[in-house]
Design a protein around this motif. Sequence first.
Motif, PDB file in Angstrom:
ATOM      1  N   MET A   1       0.857  -1.183   0.000  1.00  0.00           N
ATOM      2  CA  MET A   1       0.000   0.000   0.000  1.00  0.00           C
ATOM      3  C   MET A   1       0.898   1.239   0.000  1.00  0.00           C
ATOM      4  SD  MET A   1      -2.687  -1.227   2.913  1.00  0.00           S
ATOM      5  CE  MET A   1      -3.686   0.246   2.761  1.00  0.00           C
ATOM      6  N   THR A   2       0.926   1.933  -1.144  1.00  0.00           N
ATOM      7  CA  THR A   2       1.811   3.073  -1.265  1.00  0.00           C
ATOM      8  C   THR A   2       1.029   4.275  -1.763  1.00  0.00           C
ATOM      9  OG1 THR A   2       3.671   1.643  -1.799  1.00  0.00           O
ATOM     10  CG2 THR A   2       3.889   3.973  -2.358  1.00  0.00           C
ATOM     11  N   LYS A   3       1.209   5.397  -1.125  1.00  0.00           N
ATOM     12  CA  LYS A   3       0.578   6.635  -1.568  1.00  0.00           C
ATOM     13  C   LYS A   3       1.614   7.739  -1.517  1.00  0.00           C
ATOM     14  CE  LYS A   3      -3.044   9.994  -0.421  1.00  0.00           C
ATOM     15  NZ  LYS A   3      -3.598  10.100  -1.764  1.00  0.00           N
ATOM     16  N   GLN A   4       1.714   8.490  -2.595  1.00  0.00           N
ATOM     17  CA  GLN A   4       2.664   9.585  -2.630  1.00  0.00           C
ATOM     18  C   GLN A   4       2.183  10.712  -1.726  1.00  0.00           C
ATOM     19  OE1 GLN A   4       5.602   9.396  -4.204  1.00  0.00           O
ATOM     20  NE2 GLN A   4       5.009   7.309  -4.710  1.00  0.00           N
ATOM     21  N   ALA A   5       3.120  11.437  -1.137  1.00  0.00           N
ATOM     22  CA  ALA A   5       2.775  12.509  -0.203  1.00  0.00           C
ATOM     23  C   ALA A   5       2.790  13.888  -0.853  1.00  0.00           C
ATOM     24  CB  ALA A   5       3.755  12.503   0.967  1.00  0.00           C
ATOM     25  N   SER A   6       2.805  13.933  -2.195  1.00  0.00           N
ATOM     26  CA  SER A   6       2.948  15.214  -2.870  1.00  0.00           C
ATOM     27  C   SER A   6       1.751  16.121  -2.647  1.00  0.00           C
ATOM     28  CB  SER A   6       3.141  14.986  -4.373  1.00  0.00           C
ATOM     29  OG  SER A   6       2.077  14.249  -4.911  1.00  0.00           O
ATOM     30  N   ALA A   7       0.575  15.569  -2.326  1.00  0.00           N
ATOM     31  CA  ALA A   7      -0.619  16.375  -2.130  1.00  0.00           C
ATOM     32  C   ALA A   7      -0.644  17.028  -0.759  1.00  0.00           C
ATOM     33  CB  ALA A   7      -1.870  15.508  -2.313  1.00  0.00           C
ATOM     34  N   PHE A   8       0.328  16.739   0.083  1.00  0.00           N
ATOM     35  CA  PHE A   8       0.332  17.237   1.452  1.00  0.00           C
ATOM     36  C   PHE A   8       1.129  18.533   1.544  1.00  0.00           C
ATOM     37  CE2 PHE A   8      -1.085  13.020   1.928  1.00  0.00           C
ATOM     38  CZ  PHE A   8      -1.836  12.986   3.090  1.00  0.00           C
ATOM     39  N   ASN A   9       0.616  19.480   2.330  1.00  0.00           N
ATOM     40  CA  ASN A   9       1.323  20.732   2.544  1.00  0.00           C
ATOM     41  C   ASN A   9       1.407  20.990   4.036  1.00  0.00           C
ATOM     42  OD1 ASN A   9      -1.333  21.276   3.095  1.00  0.00           O
ATOM     43  ND2 ASN A   9      -1.590  22.869   1.564  1.00  0.00           N
ATOM     44  N   ASN A  10       2.120  22.052   4.392  1.00  0.00           N
ATOM     45  CA  ASN A  10       2.267  22.407   5.797  1.00  0.00           C
ATOM     46  C   ASN A  10       2.774  21.221   6.611  1.00  0.00           C
ATOM     47  OD1 ASN A  10       1.230  25.133   5.542  1.00  0.00           O
ATOM     48  ND2 ASN A  10      -0.759  24.206   5.242  1.00  0.00           N
ATOM     49  N   GLU A  11       4.002  20.859   6.400  1.00  0.00           N
ATOM     50  CA  GLU A  11       4.559  19.696   7.071  1.00  0.00           C
ATOM     51  C   GLU A  11       5.614  20.097   8.091  1.00  0.00           C
ATOM     52  OE1 GLU A  11       8.168  18.172   4.280  1.00  0.00           O
ATOM     53  OE2 GLU A  11       6.149  17.766   3.547  1.00  0.00           O
ATOM     54  N   ILE A  12       5.776  19.251   9.099  1.00  0.00           N
ATOM     55  CA  ILE A  12       6.785  19.416  10.129  1.00  0.00           C
ATOM     56  C   ILE A  12       7.611  18.137  10.155  1.00  0.00           C
ATOM     57  CG2 ILE A  12       7.231  19.796  12.578  1.00  0.00           C
ATOM     58  CD1 ILE A  12       5.950  22.181  11.229  1.00  0.00           C
ATOM     59  N   THR A  13       8.930  18.252  10.126  1.00  0.00           N
ATOM     60  CA  THR A  13       9.792  17.079  10.182  1.00  0.00           C
ATOM     61  C   THR A  13      10.837  17.254  11.279  1.00  0.00           C
ATOM     62  OG1 THR A  13      11.359  17.981   8.563  1.00  0.00           O
ATOM     63  CG2 THR A  13       9.522  16.653   7.707  1.00  0.00           C
ATOM     64  N   CYS A  14      11.299  16.139  11.816  1.00  0.00           N
ATOM     65  CA  CYS A  14      12.385  16.174  12.794  1.00  0.00           C
ATOM     66  C   CYS A  14      13.057  14.808  12.820  1.00  0.00           C
ATOM     67  CB  CYS A  14      11.854  16.533  14.190  1.00  0.00           C
ATOM     68  SG  CYS A  14      10.961  15.199  15.017  1.00  0.00           S
ATOM     69  N   ARG A  15      14.206  14.759  13.457  1.00  0.00           N
ATOM     70  CA  ARG A  15      14.938  13.514  13.655  1.00  0.00           C
ATOM     71  C   ARG A  15      15.152  13.339  15.143  1.00  0.00           C
ATOM     72  NH1 ARG A  15      16.229  11.455   8.993  1.00  0.00           N
ATOM     73  NH2 ARG A  15      17.550   9.862   9.956  1.00  0.00           N
ATOM     74  N   LEU A  16      14.885  12.146  15.644  1.00  0.00           N
ATOM     75  CA  LEU A  16      14.952  11.859  17.071  1.00  0.00           C
ATOM     76  C   LEU A  16      16.023  10.811  17.353  1.00  0.00           C
ATOM     77  CD1 LEU A  16      11.118  11.594  17.786  1.00  0.00           C
ATOM     78  CD2 LEU A  16      12.600  13.549  18.239  1.00  0.00           C
ATOM     79  N   PRO A  17      16.699  10.917  18.488  1.00  0.00           N
ATOM     80  CA  PRO A  17      17.713   9.917  18.842  1.00  0.00           C
ATOM     81  C   PRO A  17      17.057   8.592  19.205  1.00  0.00           C
ATOM     82  CG  PRO A  17      17.386  11.442  20.650  1.00  0.00           C
ATOM     83  CD  PRO A  17      16.599  11.990  19.494  1.00  0.00           C
ATOM     84  N   ARG A  18      17.847   7.535  19.181  1.00  0.00           N
ATOM     85  CA  ARG A  18      17.328   6.210  19.518  1.00  0.00           C
ATOM     86  C   ARG A  18      17.314   6.067  21.043  1.00  0.00           C
ATOM     87  NH1 ARG A  18      16.473   3.196  15.470  1.00  0.00           N
ATOM     88  NH2 ARG A  18      16.406   1.314  16.747  1.00  0.00           N
ATOM     89  N   SER A  19      16.283   6.643  21.640  1.00  0.00           N
ATOM     90  CA  SER A  19      16.131   6.679  23.088  1.00  0.00           C
ATOM     91  C   SER A  19      14.651   6.565  23.427  1.00  0.00           C
ATOM     92  CB  SER A  19      16.700   7.990  23.638  1.00  0.00           C
ATOM     93  OG  SER A  19      16.250   8.231  24.948  1.00  0.00           O
TER      94      SER A  19
END
Length: 222
Positions: A1-19
């Motif tokens: 099941m795959t859907k492209q995320a190109s239709a999405f706007n206003n996004e927040i991203t981050c990277r978290l430590p392995r904790s």
Amino acid sequence: MTKQASAFNNEITCRLPRSRASVPRARAMLHAVLSTWGVTQDVLESAELVLSELVTNALRVRVPSDRQVGVRIARSLADGLLRLEVSDAGSGRPKVQAPQDDETGGRGLLLVESLAHRWGVDERASGIGKTVWVELKAPDIVAEPVGREVAAVMVRPGQRVRAWGAWHAVRTVRTESCAAGGPAIVLGLDEGPALRVHAAEPLTVRDDGVPSPQESGESTPG
């Protein structure tokens, strides 16, 4: 099941430590973001359960210790959908289990599947690891409030400022000397630590009737 995320706007991203601490950190970020997106309490609670499960699963994957967990929160206003993504550098794909009644584990993805409008797993663009994504119906999700960009020195109590992926009410404003030269502006916000920036740094603000400290009975330190 795959859907492209190109239709999405206003996004927040981050990277978290392995904790283990990354699970509550992810939830805190989610709350901060969704508080400005106008979702209902039901959607907020479902999103919190889903994101907690996805991050927990990513932390269990065997990968080198320096590999972080990626989190993306996005919205599609046109479709009324909230999308949560969690990426890790591990191999394999998560599968929904069918645990026996006396088994205490293995129900996480069952919960995710029951709450999701759609969900699936994609290979990461880098070719290392995978991204597990979940879409939740959020018909009340709202557009980003309109703001304007001003120099930090122009920000005033009673406005809202965009910081750390969310809007915060400005309670106090004071000026300090800046080690790099020139004045620094320190904004006391309604939540989280104070925001300290150079006076000339551009910030996105909006005016929406937030009471000033004087109107709300709060004092402004000199």
